[in-house]
Write a protein that holds these residues in place. Structure first.
Motif, short mmCIF file in Angstrom:
data_model
loop_
_atom_site.label_atom_id
_atom_site.label_comp_id
_atom_site.label_asym_id
_atom_site.label_seq_id
_atom_site.Cartn_x
_atom_site.Cartn_y
_atom_site.Cartn_z
N ASP A 104 7.85 103.54 78.63
CA ASP A 104 8.81 103.44 79.31
C ASP A 104 9.43 105.57 79.53
O ASP A 104 8.89 106.23 78.94
CB ASP A 104 10.17 103.54 78.91
N GLY A 129 18.32 94.74 79.86
CA GLY A 129 16.70 96.57 79.15
C GLY A 129 18.20 97.20 78.79
O GLY A 129 18.91 97.20 80.10
N TYR A 152 8.71 87.12 90.18
CA TYR A 152 9.51 87.74 88.72
C TYR A 152 10.74 88.79 89.46
O TYR A 152 9.81 89.92 89.85
CB TYR A 152 8.43 88.25 87.73
N ILE A 186 4.26 92.33 78.58
CA ILE A 186 5.08 91.42 77.99
C ILE A 186 4.84 90.86 78.86
O ILE A 186 4.65 89.99 79.89
CB ILE A 186 7.51 91.72 78.69
N TRP A 193 16.30 91.30 83.92
CA TRP A 193 15.21 90.83 84.03
C TRP A 193 14.90 89.24 84.33
O TRP A 193 15.18 88.77 83.15
CB TRP A 193 13.66 91.55 82.78
N HIS A 210 2.94 98.87 79.27
CA HIS A 210 3.39 100.71 79.63
C HIS A 210 4.58 101.52 79.13
O HIS A 210 4.59 100.75 77.74
CB HIS A 210 4.26 100.42 81.65
N HIS A 239 3.91 98.55 75.37
CA HIS A 239 5.03 97.23 75.01
C HIS A 239 3.81 96.52 76.54
O HIS A 239 4.28 97.48 77.70
CB HIS A 239 6.02 97.36 75.44
O1 LIG Z 1 11.10 92.01 80.25
C1 LIG Z 1 10.22 93.16 80.98
O2 LIG Z 1 8.89 92.40 81.74
C2 LIG Z 1 9.91 93.45 80.62
C3 LIG Z 1 10.93 94.75 80.14
C4 LIG Z 1 11.00 96.48 79.56
O3 LIG Z 1 9.96 97.14 79.88
C5 LIG Z 1 12.12 97.46 79.22
O4 LIG Z 1 12.88 96.33 78.98
O5 LIG Z 1 11.76 98.58 79.02
#
Ligand SMILES: O=C(O)CCC(=O)C(=O)O
Length: 316
Positions: free
Chosen positions: A179, A255, A123, A245, A166, A177, A243
């Motif tokens: 943000d 993002g 990733y 993912i 991402w 987490h 969130h």
């Molecule tokens: O897509 C992801 O793996 C994380 C995206 C994310 O945490 C965000 O956009 O705040």
């Protein structure tokens, strides 16, 4: 030393592992199976988005909102490797043991090579592409619904377009987490599909690895929801929503953060707290939060660079 009582907000490895485990088995995992979906709307105007979702702080998936973006229409991993293959990136940057530098072309090759291998999915998380591949920005034009982002008033135009790409392989996960700095999440899906689990900011569970996950799942403040976003969709999550993912296929997403003016005071306080703690109390902070110091320093340096701040001087 202050210890964060809410396990969902802790950053030490044991707590992160305990939270991640709860997503796989036990009461939380069971509750997730039947969790309601985040509302999906299509054809909303910016005004409707503002009044029905942003001002009411309600998450929503805006279906096909960016379906006409050139990136959504034309991008693939190979396309990006051809366009900016020599750009250097950090793969698996969220995993200190696995993090490594590579070029984007090498990353895409690894992705192809790993496809049938029995190894952990790779990733490329939080790639600030605008510093190294700014030409990509034209394929992801600014969204009308993101105009409220107050960061441009605070930090200037360049710093506020500090969006992240991402890119990852099916099975990749970004752990639960919130943000930092009370910014809203606006995540545009470009290639592939991602499953998001979200929880309201009030979600709270005290305890350690033996935490009572049933209690969290049953609490009304948890507001557990899920959604799958597809190419062209945009997910809006108000500030401080948790969130997690999971990549259902190989995936590329953008993002794009937005600071709501109503969160300005909290945002500034969080930034000041971080900077003053680093400046005035760095030894103690290194002892109490070893896993965060380098990340926070890196973020502060990159913001300063994008704001053209000369870190060797006190005043311009
Ligand atoms: O897509 C992801 O793996 C994380 C995206 C994310 O945490 C965000 O956009 O705040």
């Amino acid at each position: 030393m202050h210890t964060e009582p809410n396990i969902l907000r802790r950053h030490d490895l044991d707590s992160l592992t305990a939270v991640e485990r709860a997503f796989h088995a036990g009461p939380l995992a069971e509750a997730l199976e039947s969790a309601p979906s985040v509302e999906r709307r299509s054809g909303l105007t910016a005004e409707e988005f503002e009044s029905e979702y942003r001002h009411r702080m309600r998450p929503v998936v805006l279906e096909d909102h960016v379906a006409d973006w050139p990136s959504v229409k034309t991008w693939s991993f190979d396309h990006l490797a051809e366009r900016c293959g020599s750009v250097r990136v950090v793969v698996d940057s969220y995993n200190t043991k696995a993090a490594r530098e590579a070029t984007l072309a090498e990353f895409v090759r690894m992705l192809h090579d790993h496809r049938d291998a029995d190894t952990a999915p790779i990733y490329l998380q939080e790639w600030y592409y605008q510093t190294t591949a700014p030409e990509l920005a034209a394929d992801m034009p600014e969204m009308d619904i993101a105009q409220y982002d107050f960061r441009r008033n605070l930090y200037g135009e360049t710093a506020s377009t500090n969006h992240q790409l991402w890119l990852g392989q099916k099975g990749g996960v970004t752990r639960l987490h919130q943000d930092s700095y009370s910014v809203d999440v606006m995540h545009a899906q470009i290639v592939g599909e991602k499953l998001w689990y979200v929880m309201g900011p009030e979600a709270e569970l005290h305890g350690t690895t033996e935490a009572d996950w049933q209690k969290l799942s049953d609490a009304p403040g948890t507001r557990l929801m899920r959604c799958v976003i597809k190419p062209g969709d945009v997910l809006y999550l108000p500030a401080n929503w948790y969130h997690r993912i999971e990549l259902l296929t190989d995936s590329i997403g953008l993002g794009r953060k937005c600071l709501d003016e109503s969160n300005l005071q909290t945002h500034m306080r969080q930034r000041m707290t971080e900077l003053l703690s680093l400046l005035l109390n760095q030894d103690e902070v290194r002892r109490t939060h070893p896993e965060l110091v380098d990340v926070v320093l890196m973020r502060a340096r990159s913001l300063a660079t994008r704001m053209n701040i000369d870190l060797s001087r006190l005043r311009p």
